[in-house]
Design an enzyme around this catalytic site. Structure first.
Site, PDB file in Angstrom:
ATOM      1  N   HIS A  55     -33.562 -63.619  82.813  1.00  0.00           N
ATOM      2  CA  HIS A  55     -33.429 -62.720  81.562  1.00  0.00           C
ATOM      3  C   HIS A  55     -35.078 -62.528  80.855  1.00  0.00           C
ATOM      4  CE1 HIS A  55     -33.866 -66.981  80.068  1.00  0.00           C
ATOM      5  NE2 HIS A  55     -33.876 -66.400  78.594  1.00  0.00           N
ATOM      6  N   HIS A  57     -36.891 -63.284  78.426  1.00  0.00           N
ATOM      7  CA  HIS A  57     -37.507 -64.051  77.493  1.00  0.00           C
ATOM      8  C   HIS A  57     -39.043 -64.409  77.903  1.00  0.00           C
ATOM      9  CE1 HIS A  57     -33.995 -65.446  74.708  1.00  0.00           C
ATOM     10  NE2 HIS A  57     -34.719 -64.335  74.236  1.00  0.00           N
ATOM     11  N   ASP A  59     -40.766 -66.825  78.178  1.00  0.00           N
ATOM     12  CA  ASP A  59     -41.002 -68.205  78.896  1.00  0.00           C
ATOM     13  C   ASP A  59     -40.372 -67.867  80.365  1.00  0.00           C
ATOM     14  OD1 ASP A  59     -38.598 -68.234  77.402  1.00  0.00           O
ATOM     15  OD2 ASP A  59     -38.608 -70.426  77.712  1.00  0.00           O
ATOM     16  N   HIS A  60     -39.930 -66.919  80.771  1.00  0.00           N
ATOM     17  CA  HIS A  60     -39.136 -66.644  82.174  1.00  0.00           C
ATOM     18  C   HIS A  60     -39.726 -65.564  82.683  1.00  0.00           C
ATOM     19  CE1 HIS A  60     -35.613 -69.458  80.774  1.00  0.00           C
ATOM     20  NE2 HIS A  60     -36.258 -69.067  79.695  1.00  0.00           N
ATOM     21  N   HIS A 113     -26.795 -65.724  75.658  1.00  0.00           N
ATOM     22  CA  HIS A 113     -28.108 -66.077  75.374  1.00  0.00           C
ATOM     23  C   HIS A 113     -28.951 -64.718  75.000  1.00  0.00           C
ATOM     24  CE1 HIS A 113     -31.697 -68.400  74.883  1.00  0.00           C
ATOM     25  NE2 HIS A 113     -32.321 -67.622  75.988  1.00  0.00           N
ATOM     26  N   ASP A 132     -31.158 -69.748  81.169  1.00  0.00           N
ATOM     27  CA  ASP A 132     -30.979 -70.513  79.749  1.00  0.00           C
ATOM     28  C   ASP A 132     -29.494 -70.212  79.528  1.00  0.00           C
ATOM     29  OD1 ASP A 132     -33.657 -70.894  79.596  1.00  0.00           O
ATOM     30  OD2 ASP A 132     -34.051 -69.575  77.913  1.00  0.00           O
ATOM     31  N   HIS A 170     -34.828 -75.359  81.443  1.00  0.00           N
ATOM     32  CA  HIS A 170     -35.404 -76.173  80.739  1.00  0.00           C
ATOM     33  C   HIS A 170     -35.015 -77.469  80.905  1.00  0.00           C
ATOM     34  CE1 HIS A 170     -37.352 -73.052  77.925  1.00  0.00           C
ATOM     35  NE2 HIS A 170     -36.452 -72.464  78.256  1.00  0.00           N
TER      36      HIS A 170
HETATM   37 FE    FE Z   1     -36.112 -70.315  77.801  1.00  0.00          FE
HETATM   38 ZN    ZN Z   2     -34.326 -67.663  76.891  1.00  0.00          ZN
END
Ligand code: FE
Ligand code: ZN
Length: 254
Positions: A55, A57, A59-60, A113, A132, A170
């Site tokens: 996805h 985001h 942090d991905h 999410h 996530d 995570h």
């Molecule tokens: Fe994340």
């Molecule tokens: Zn995420």
């Protein structure tokens, strides 16, 4: 078939490097940053051929552009969210298969999410990369989706074999375990898993991947349709979507 290497990055993210030896194909799943991925590639003498994003985001996908610049890899990501995946080349969605050398991943659309979240399932390696959506003893927050969507996404993943390894993005397991115990304090398997998690985290060891069979028995978010859980929550409703929404709400304010 796949060699899977787990890279802890940022404060609690995991990036996975998947190496398919026969073809030499090598993919980074959700590279939050480029630096640690490039370092491991160099250390191990691997060439990055793909990025698999779940996805959009940061942090991905944070490492997408630099990794592509440095390795010219192909970026694979959710068709339903292609416009938000930096550098995307290959757009995949529900039921499609993606080949990483000799290994094949089946793609699931798992919105909730975010609206365009996908998961990759390598059946031959019993490995699920679910970003996530599903966490060990937890699930992602509902930023862009409804409880109904997320419940449907989770139940699709829940149907995978019990020996599936869940490579989520995570290390949230310890907090998730604390919360899960407030929902089902008498769940014996949950208590056993929580104790194991505590020991591993005290030694800074990863608790991911987790096993689907354990999640089915202990993850409250996969258990919204289970009578024991509904009873433990003291809810009148037996509608799994309503129960799921209530668990998610309790976790959001935990
Ligand atoms: Fe994340
Ligand atoms: Zn995420």
């Amino acid at each position: 078939m796949l060699h899977i290497k787990q890279l802890p990055v940022l404060s609690d993210n995991y990036v996975y490097l998947l190496h398919e030896e026969e073809s030499g194909a090598c993919a980074a799943v959700d590279p939050a940053e480029a630096g640690p991925v490039l370092a491991v590639l160099q250390e191990e003498g691997l060439t990055l051929t793909h990025i698999l994003n779940t996805h959009h985001h940061g942090d991905h996908v944070g490492g997408n552009e630099r990794l592509k610049e440095e390795t010219n890899c192909t970026i694979v990501g959710p068709m339903a969210d292609a416009s938000r995946i930096p550098g995307i080349d290959v757009k995949v969605g529900e039921g499609e298969e993606f080949r990483l050398g000799k290994a094949t991943a089946k793609v699931f659309d798992v919105p909730g999410h975010t609206r365009g979240h996908i998961a990759y399932w390598f059946e031959s390696d019993k490995a699920l990369f679910c970003g996530d959506t599903l966490f060990a003893l937890g699930c992602g927050r509902l930023f862009e989706g409804t409880p109904r969507q997320m419940w449907k996404s989770l139940t699709a993943l829940r149907d995978l074999p019990g020996d599936t390894l869940i490579y989520c993005a995570h290390e949230y397991t310890q907090t998730n375990a604390c919360f899960a115990l407030t929902v089902e304090p008498d769940n014996k398997i949950l208590k056993e898993i929580a104790a194991r998690v505590e020991i591993r985290r005290a030694k800074s060891l990863p608790t991911v991947p987790s096993l689907m069979a354990d999640e089915l028995a202990a993850n409250p978010f996969l258990r919204a349709d289970q009578e024991e859980l509904q009873h433990a929550m003291g809810m009148k409703s037996t509608d799994p979507v309503e129960v799921f929404a209530e668990i998610r709400h309790r976790k959001d304010v935990f």
